[in-house]
Scaffold this motif. Structure first.
Motif, short mmCIF file in Angstrom:
data_model
loop_
_atom_site.label_atom_id
_atom_site.label_comp_id
_atom_site.label_asym_id
_atom_site.label_seq_id
_atom_site.Cartn_x
_atom_site.Cartn_y
_atom_site.Cartn_z
N MET A 298 0.84 -1.19 0.00
CA MET A 298 0.00 0.00 0.00
C MET A 298 0.88 1.25 0.00
SD MET A 298 -2.95 1.20 2.77
CE MET A 298 -3.86 -0.33 2.59
N GLY A 299 0.63 2.16 -0.93
CA GLY A 299 1.41 3.37 -1.03
C GLY A 299 1.03 4.38 0.04
N ARG A 300 1.80 5.47 0.13
CA ARG A 300 1.57 6.47 1.17
C ARG A 300 0.17 7.06 1.09
NH1 ARG A 300 2.01 12.20 1.58
NH2 ARG A 300 2.47 12.87 3.74
N ASN A 301 -0.26 7.49 -0.10
CA ASN A 301 -1.58 8.09 -0.21
C ASN A 301 -2.67 7.12 0.21
OD1 ASN A 301 -0.50 10.50 -1.02
ND2 ASN A 301 -1.26 10.40 -3.13
N GLU A 302 -2.52 5.85 -0.16
CA GLU A 302 -3.52 4.85 0.22
C GLU A 302 -3.56 4.67 1.74
OE1 GLU A 302 -2.96 4.85 -3.83
OE2 GLU A 302 -1.38 4.47 -2.35
N GLN A 303 -2.38 4.70 2.39
CA GLN A 303 -2.33 4.58 3.84
C GLN A 303 -3.04 5.76 4.50
OE1 GLN A 303 1.96 4.34 4.25
NE2 GLN A 303 1.85 2.17 4.80
#
Length: 336
Positions: A1-6
């Motif tokens: 999971m990428g930063r924006n998704e987190q």
């Protein structure tokens, strides 16, 4: 999971949102269908001009709905009980009045709404040599209705900013020498400006946190009846930032004030050990012990968890004693 998704996972993305200071890197861009409004310090055209001159990609900059002008957030955005979430990334450390900002967010949120943050973790940024913000400091700013950063905050931000191995941000396993970016002489002119009531506004990191020091302040403010929100989510990244979500009625962290203070101290100890590791060899071992990457257990031994914990505690104490003697010897004044 990428930063924006987190970051998006902390809120109900189907709801109506308010993003504070998205600038050139919105986490909830309108072009992707998020029902979001934005607050920034300048209109989109001015942001594009500024960041293009800095060589930053400007394609992601979107139209700004509300321009921050020094008034409380709930006056800049005059729609109370409207938003399902309010999000900011690396903005909370810049606000002039921490308590007033949280209270403004509470006024703008619908019941059950979330205030979500990405917050710089001082342990892994150029703020590592800064002292942690205390509840007393945020209370003082609130009592004074502070609309400008204190002269002390301005000076400390400039004079105490550091790099580790030439970088302004790092991870928990990074190594290298630390070096100040500036000196006291660089901090004095901005300090003098900040002292003057009509002096130019100085934008700095006024509030310095680790995850547990942030938790402690939020808990204190709740106990004092100054805010209603409590911790709904917290995640340490082991690098640049930590993520936190606050919501009225949230269960909180479940720790005592003493435990929070102890964990905040532990955050500071790990930070100090990392900063000193290159200059004091014993600190490298201590840093490894604190991170759990070093222990007394041999490859052919598998002691139970409690025994290993006790063993490492003994080793840590011995290492700290040895390091203390080493440092005292190193800094002992030499007789000519």
């Amino acid at each position: 999971m990428g930063r924006n998704e987190q970051l998006r996972a902390m809120v109900d993305v189907s709801g109506r949102g308010l993003e504070i200071g998205p600038s050139h890197a919105p986490v909830f861009p309108k072009r992707e269908g998020f029902r979001v409004e934005t607050v920034d310090y300048a209109p989109a055209a001015e942001l594009r001009r500024k960041y293009s001159e800095l060589g930053v990609e400007i394609e992601a900059i979107e139209e700004v709905d509300y321009i921050s002008d020094g008034r409380p957030l709930h006056e800049v955005v005059p729609y109370e009980h409207t938003y399902d979430y309010i999000f900011s990334s690396h903005a909370i450390e810049h606000v002039t009045d921490f308590v007033a900002y949280i209270r403004s967010c509470e006024r703008l949120l619908k019941p059950g709404g979330v205030i979500a943050f990405a917050v710089p973790d001082k342990r892994y940024t150029f703020d590592a040599c800064q002292p942690l913000t205390t509840t007393g400091r945020v209370l003082e700013a609130f009592a004074r209705g502070q609309s400008r950063h204190s002269p002390a905050a301005v000076f400390d931000f400039i004079a105490n900013s550091i790099d580790l191995d030439g970088q302004g941000v790092w991870t928990k396993t990074s190594t290298g020498q630390i070096k100040f970016r500036h000196g006291p002489a660089d901090g004095k002119p901005p300090f003098d400006q900040a002292v003057q009531p009509e002096g130019a506004y100085q934008d700095v990191h006024a509030w310095i946190f680790t995850p547990n020091s942030f938790r402690l302040i939020i808990s204190d403010l709740r106990e004092l009846g100054l805010i209603e929100v409590d911790e709904a989510y917290m995640a340490e990244m082991g690098a640049l930032e930590f993520h936190v979500a606050l919501r009225a009625g949230a269960p909180g962290h479940g720790m005592s004030r003493l435990a929070l203070s102890q964990f905040a101290l532990y955050d500071q100890v790990t930070c100090g050990a990392q900063m000193l590791a290159a200059s004091f060899p014993m600190m490298s071992d201590i840093h490894g012990l604190l991170l759990g990457t070093k222990s007394l257990a041999h490859e052919n031994e598998k002691p139970d968890g409690q025994r290993l914990k006790r063993m490492n505690s003994v080793v840590a104490r011995a290492a700290l004693d040895k390091a203390r003697r080493y440092i005292n010897k190193a800094i002992k004044p030499r007789v000519a």
